[in-house]
Design a protein around this motif. Structure first.
Motif, PDB file in Angstrom:
ATOM      1  N   ILE A 200       0.575  -1.216   0.089  1.00  0.00           N
ATOM      2  CA  ILE A 200      -0.089  -0.308   0.523  1.00  0.00           C
ATOM      3  C   ILE A 200       0.693   1.486   0.290  1.00  0.00           C
ATOM      4  O   ILE A 200       0.912   2.470  -0.736  1.00  0.00           O
ATOM      5  CB  ILE A 200      -0.723  -0.161   0.982  1.00  0.00           C
ATOM      6  CG1 ILE A 200      -1.564  -1.384   1.394  1.00  0.00           C
ATOM      7  CG2 ILE A 200      -1.712   1.214   1.113  1.00  0.00           C
ATOM      8  CD1 ILE A 200      -3.034  -1.761   2.505  1.00  0.00           C
ATOM      9  N   GLY A 460     -13.705  -0.806   4.762  1.00  0.00           N
ATOM     10  CA  GLY A 460     -12.143  -1.511   4.376  1.00  0.00           C
ATOM     11  C   GLY A 460     -12.082  -2.401   3.884  1.00  0.00           C
ATOM     12  O   GLY A 460     -12.127  -3.174   4.445  1.00  0.00           O
ATOM     13  N   GLY A 511     -10.537   0.934   1.104  1.00  0.00           N
ATOM     14  CA  GLY A 511      -9.984  -0.190   0.479  1.00  0.00           C
ATOM     15  C   GLY A 511      -9.101  -0.063  -0.445  1.00  0.00           C
ATOM     16  O   GLY A 511      -9.823   1.008  -1.062  1.00  0.00           O
TER      17      GLY A 511
END
Ligand code: PEP
Ligand code: MG
Length: 589
Positions: A200, A460, A511
């Motif tokens: 991420i 998420g 997400g």
């Protein structure tokens, strides 16, 4: 160079797009790389001597560090090094290594490593917190002894002089978060998966990256020329001339597309038939605000505040946190900024707060569970966020909620924090919006009970997928099972959004799924009010939204609802994006 070596093509999981051709920088740790070898009987005394010398050097180093820590942070913090000294002085540990040398006729590195692993595994299994913590001490000290045996120190990312592709067994999220884009052209690791925080971070920083390559850290040598294709997940060692030529043309064509996308910066995220989407960004630190602005996002839908707590020796105090939140809020006002309270645990740990090793850290003492058990830490953060809310665009969000009672307990602490500020005459927004992340299936399924206690939901999907499909988000061996388009996930998303809308609260998605241009029409069709994505993908997502008709998104969502498999849904998504925005397919595939 390419004409001296045959090229080697390795395939892993591309987690951050982009192509780079550069020299490799090996980020090694000695314990991963020591070479095991058999030794002759007459070499045993020499190996014993090497071990004794390395032990002496290790003890000196631990003493030095202890003194430095004690001077900088006080005696208490230096105390953990007592435990390290105990390991280095432990006679039975040392004797076992010496005995192993005589009996096994293997070099000291191999014998030491095995003894230390046996010790730490045995300690980790004992039902006593203090002893379990000693397992980490044994590993730390062993690493140091191995380093002293090799005579080398661990290469650090900060050693980098020129831009390189970093090659490592694994990278901690905190290591990735502090990467300097000027020096790290890309990275490739043996371990990892697309929704690990390391991946991420790479996307957030716009650093091309591949994970899950299994043995890249032992196949690449320092300074090898490598070509990293983060879109396809290919790492090519010693690329051939033809390969370089082919990639040269591709990079050129992508550059054109990217400069066209950059023009969208000040445009709205609105479909062709006038449906306006709130397209915001996910950030980890105040410095990311530049990327939020330059990529044209509208505010922040997820500020992962725990990154303020990582890679440091002490917790940030209220003032420091307030300064960080206030800076972000002010720089982005009037656009909204959603600050998520700390989500520690899982794959993000504090080095200075010792927690017992857990078998399943993602299902363990994490996020809101940690905060509710640590009221002082939690309330310090709540006060800092509340104070920053004086600029009115700040919203607050709790992570990993799994029941109504957790929301109620957190809200009670929030009320206490408000009361403390009132008592001090400090200003804050009395009506600050409070939301929860829906990322545990139990929360999605009881969203109707949670809704009356909050002002918004943010789904998420990174965790929702791992908990619903029982697929560890950081395990590359089962990454093929990590499928956000699984009908079960779509059902939970749909349920949450419907419940949110029935209770008149907005529901966003923060997400990684929200930042996948293929899935954007699907999520909008299901009814998401907001998409919060990594700043670097905002231009692509905006392009897809602007080329889409909302009716097409609704139609896609209906078709997806009837589909049986994740692949079928993905194919439908790909078809629509290919039809409306083929240039995006060229960029990501
Ligand atoms: C998520 O789980 O989807 C999420 C956005 O939170 P994180 O990735 O930080 O766990
Ligand atoms: Mg999460």
């Amino acid at each position: 160079m390419s004409d001296e070596h045959n090229e080697i093509v390795m395939e892993g999981i591309g987690v951050s797009p982009g192509v780079v051709i550069s020299r490799a920088f090996l980020l090694t740790s000695e314990e991963e790389r020591y070479v095991e070898r058999e030794i002759e009987a007459d070499e045993v005394p020499r190996e014993k001597e090497r071990f004794e010398q390395a032990l002496v050097a290790t003890r000196h180093q631990i003493h030095d560090i202890q003194q430095q820590v004690s001077a900088a942070m006080g005696q208490d913090n230096a105390g953990i090094f007592d435990a390290h000294l105990l390991v280095a002085d432990d006679r039975s540990f040392v004797d076992e290594v010496l005995r192993g040398l005589s009996e096994q006729k293997r070099n000291v590195e191999a014998v030491l490593y095995d003894v230390a692993e046996r010790y730490s595994k045995a300690l980790a299994q004992i039902d006593d917190e203090y002893l379990r913590e000693r397992a980490a001490d044994v590993r730390d000290v062993t690493r140091r002894i191995l380093r002293n045996l090799s005579g080398k120190s661990r290469s650090e990312i900060s050693d980098l002089q020129a831009p390189c592709v970093v090659i490592a067994n694994d990278l901690a999220p905190s290591e990735t978060a502090t990467m300097d884009k000027e020096k790290v052209a890309g990275f490739a690791t043996d371990l990892g998966s697309p929704t690990s925080h390391t991946a991420i971070m790479a996307r957030a920083l716009g650093i091309p990256a591949i994970v899950g390559l299994h043995d890249v850290s032992v196949r690449v040598s320092a300074d090898d020329e490598v070509l990293l294709d983060g879109n396809k997940g290919l790492l090519i060692i010693h690329p051939s001339a033809e390969r370089l030529e082919h990639y040269g043309q591709m990079v050129e064509s992508r550059r054109h597309i990217e400069s066209a996308l950059a023009e969208l910066r000040d445009e709205t995220a609105e479909t062709r038939d006038g449906y306006l989407v709130l397209l915001s960004a996910n950030i980890e630190k105040p410095g990311d605000v530049d990327a939020v602005k330059s990529n044209g996002a509208c505010g922040v839908g997820l500020f992962r505040s725990e990154f303020l707590y990582l890679s440091r020796d002490a917790l940030p105090d209220e003032e420091e946190q307030f300064a960080a939140y206030d800076e972000v809020a002010r720089r982005l006002a009037p656009d909204p900024v959603v600050i998520r309270t700390i989500d520690l645990g899982g794959d993000k740990f504090l080095s200075h707060i010792r927690t017992a090793p857990e078998m399943n850290p993602f299902m363990g003492w994490r996020a809101i569970r940690f905060c509710l058990a640590q009221p002082t830490i939690f309330k310090t953060q709540l006060r800092a966020i509340l104070r920053a809310s004086a600029s009115e665009n700040v919203r607050l969000m709790y992570p990993m909620i799994s029941s109504v009672s957790e929301v109620q307990q957190a809200n009670t602490m929030l009320e206490e924090a408000k009361e403390e500020l009132r008592a001090n005459g400090q200003t804050f927004n009395e009506d600050i919006e409070v939301g929860v992340m829906i990322e545990v299936p139990s929360a999605a399924l009881t969203a109707d009970r949670i809704a009356p206690h909050v002002d918004f939901f943010s789904i998420g999907t990174n965790d929702l997928v791992q908990y619903t499909l029982a697929v560890d988000r950081v395990n590359e061996q089962i990454a093929y099972l990590y499928e956000p388009t699984h009908p079960a996930i779509l059902k939970l998303i749909r349920t949450t959004i419907e419940i949110g809308h029935n209770h008149n609260i907005w529901t966003g998605i923060c997400g990684e799924m929200a930042g996948n241009p293929l899935m954007v029409p699907l999520l909008l069709g299901i009814g998401a009010d907001e998409l919060s994505v990594s700043p670097s993908v905002v231009p692509m997502v905006k392009d897809v939204i602007r080329k889409l008709k909302y009716t097409q998104a609704e139609e896609l969502a209906l078709q997806a609802q009837a589909a049986d498999s994740p692949q079928e849904v993905l194919d439908l998504c790909r078809q629509l994006t290919q039809e409306i925005a083929p240039e995006i397919i060229e960029l990501i595939e």
